[in-house]
Design an enzyme around this catalytic site. Structure first.
Site, PDB file in Angstrom:
ATOM      1  N   LYS A   1      47.816   6.777 102.139  1.00  0.00           N
ATOM      2  CA  LYS A   1      47.088   7.918 101.564  1.00  0.00           C
ATOM      3  C   LYS A   1      45.713   7.471 101.067  1.00  0.00           C
ATOM      4  CE  LYS A   1      51.281  10.436 100.253  1.00  0.00           C
ATOM      5  NZ  LYS A   1      52.219  10.822  99.171  1.00  0.00           N
TER       6      LYS A   1
ATOM      7  N   GLN B   1      53.317   9.348  93.188  1.00  0.00           N
ATOM      8  CA  GLN B   1      54.190   9.194  94.359  1.00  0.00           C
ATOM      9  C   GLN B   1      55.666   9.331  93.963  1.00  0.00           C
ATOM     10  OE1 GLN B   1      53.230   8.871  97.643  1.00  0.00           O
ATOM     11  NE2 GLN B   1      55.401   9.025  98.094  1.00  0.00           N
TER      12      GLN B   1
ATOM     13  N   ASP C   1      48.822  17.443  94.851  1.00  0.00           N
ATOM     14  CA  ASP C   1      49.989  17.759  95.676  1.00  0.00           C
ATOM     15  C   ASP C   1      50.218  19.268  95.752  1.00  0.00           C
ATOM     16  OD1 ASP C   1      51.446  15.631  96.961  1.00  0.00           O
ATOM     17  OD2 ASP C   1      51.777  14.775  94.975  1.00  0.00           O
TER      18      ASP C   1
END
Ligand code: NAP
Length: 280
Positions: free
Chosen positions: A55, A99, A122
């Site tokens: 990412k 995460q 997110d």
């Protein structure tokens, strides 16, 4: 034979769009407005660490500055929440990602709720309100973009979502509804799941069980999106038995190379949107 929906290729297109968007933002508002993302990873889980480094690399390629914070497995919930509070207050931090999964002694719910909605890259805090869906949960947004890019209009179609998690199934159902689909959501208490999946024009599977959907559960010509990402002997395997389902489907996503790369691209889209909101 089904048309393969190439998540990698669509993700590349999205990354290029975001890179252009980042540069346009910097041209208009100066270098200080450049999108950035703080990525937190707790513990030594190899898959989580690898995902975070991928990412971060995606960010760099799209003109977004990544900062990775790696915390040990023994980090307390309190310490993690304090870190998030500090990042929430930091004017220079535009986007925060934590995460998953977190170690068992830390409440995922509390941690995700602690991330300020205007930094939630997110998109987990998006409310059931179309105005908030410019920063949407990445995986469902990725699926919607893949469908659009493949010429699939869900309006009026029967879409069946298998799975009702807060990060995939539920926001997926909402995004489909916002796009005028007729939606059925199945879960572990659903009786005779195949009866529902067999009626799907578009079947979206997010169960977390390898090869859960078999050929006999799918109608001829269905569009099948496999969100699942399970690891067997270190190899990624989807929730759909690809070899059985592919001959019946009109379109299908592979695993790997389907929803996964698009979810990561969705993060970049959200990071740019958050930076644009802040600059404006
Ligand atoms: P999750 O939180 O474990 O949720 C799984 C859902 O599946 C739950 O709603 C559960 O029902 C349902 N379920 C479990 N067993 C079932 C069964 N036997 N019959 C019917 N429904 C069943 O998982 P998640 O976070 O949504 O993720 C789902 C999968 O997608 C995982 O493989 C994950 O790795 C993958 N994923 C991939 C990406 C990507 O970018 N490719 C992103 C996110 C997740 P209940 O609610 O009744 O328990």
């Amino acid at each position: 034979m089904a048309v393969l929906i190439d998540g990698k290729a669509i993700a590349q297109k999205v990354k290029e769009e975001v890179a252009a968007g980042s540069e346009a933002l910097v041209r208009e508002y100066g270098e200080a407005a450049r999108p950035n993302m703080t990525l937190i990873v707790v513990g030594s889980d190899a898959v989580s660490r690898k995902l975070v480094s991928m990412k971060a690399a995606d960010c760099e390629a799209a003109g977004i500055i990544p900062t990775v914070i790696t915390l040990s497995e023994s980090t307390t919930e309190e310490k993690l929440l304090r870190l998030i509070e500090r990042l929430n207050e930091d004017e220079d931090v535009r986007a925060i990602l934590c995460q998953l999964p977190l170690p068992e002694h830390i409440s995922t719910k509390k941690v995700l709720a602690a991330i300020a909605p205007d930094k939630d890259v997110d998109g987990f805090s998006a409310r059931i309100d179309s105005d908030d869906y410019d920063v949407a949960a990445c995986t469902p947004a990725a699926v919607m973009r893949m469908l659009r890019e493949s010429g699939v209009d869900v309006a009026g179609k029967h879409c069946v979502v298998v799975g009702r998690s807060n990060i995939v199934g539920k926001p997926m159902a909402i995004q489909l509804l916002l796009n005028d689909a007729t939606v059925t959501v199945c879960h572990s208490k659903t009786r005779d799941i195949a009866e529902h999946t067999k009626r799907a024009d578009v079947l979206i599977v997010a169960v977390g069980r390898p090869r859960f959907v078999t050929g006999d559960m799918v109608k001829d010509g269905a569009v099948v999106i496999d969100v699942g990402m399970n690891y067997i002997d270190g190899r990624p395997v989807g929730d759909v038995a690809f070899d059985e389902v592919e001959p019946k489907a009109s379109m299908i996503t592979p695993v790997p190379g389907g929803v996964g790369p698009m979810t990561r691209a969705g993060l970049l889209v959200n990071a740019l949107t958050l930076a644009e909101r802040k600059a404006k």
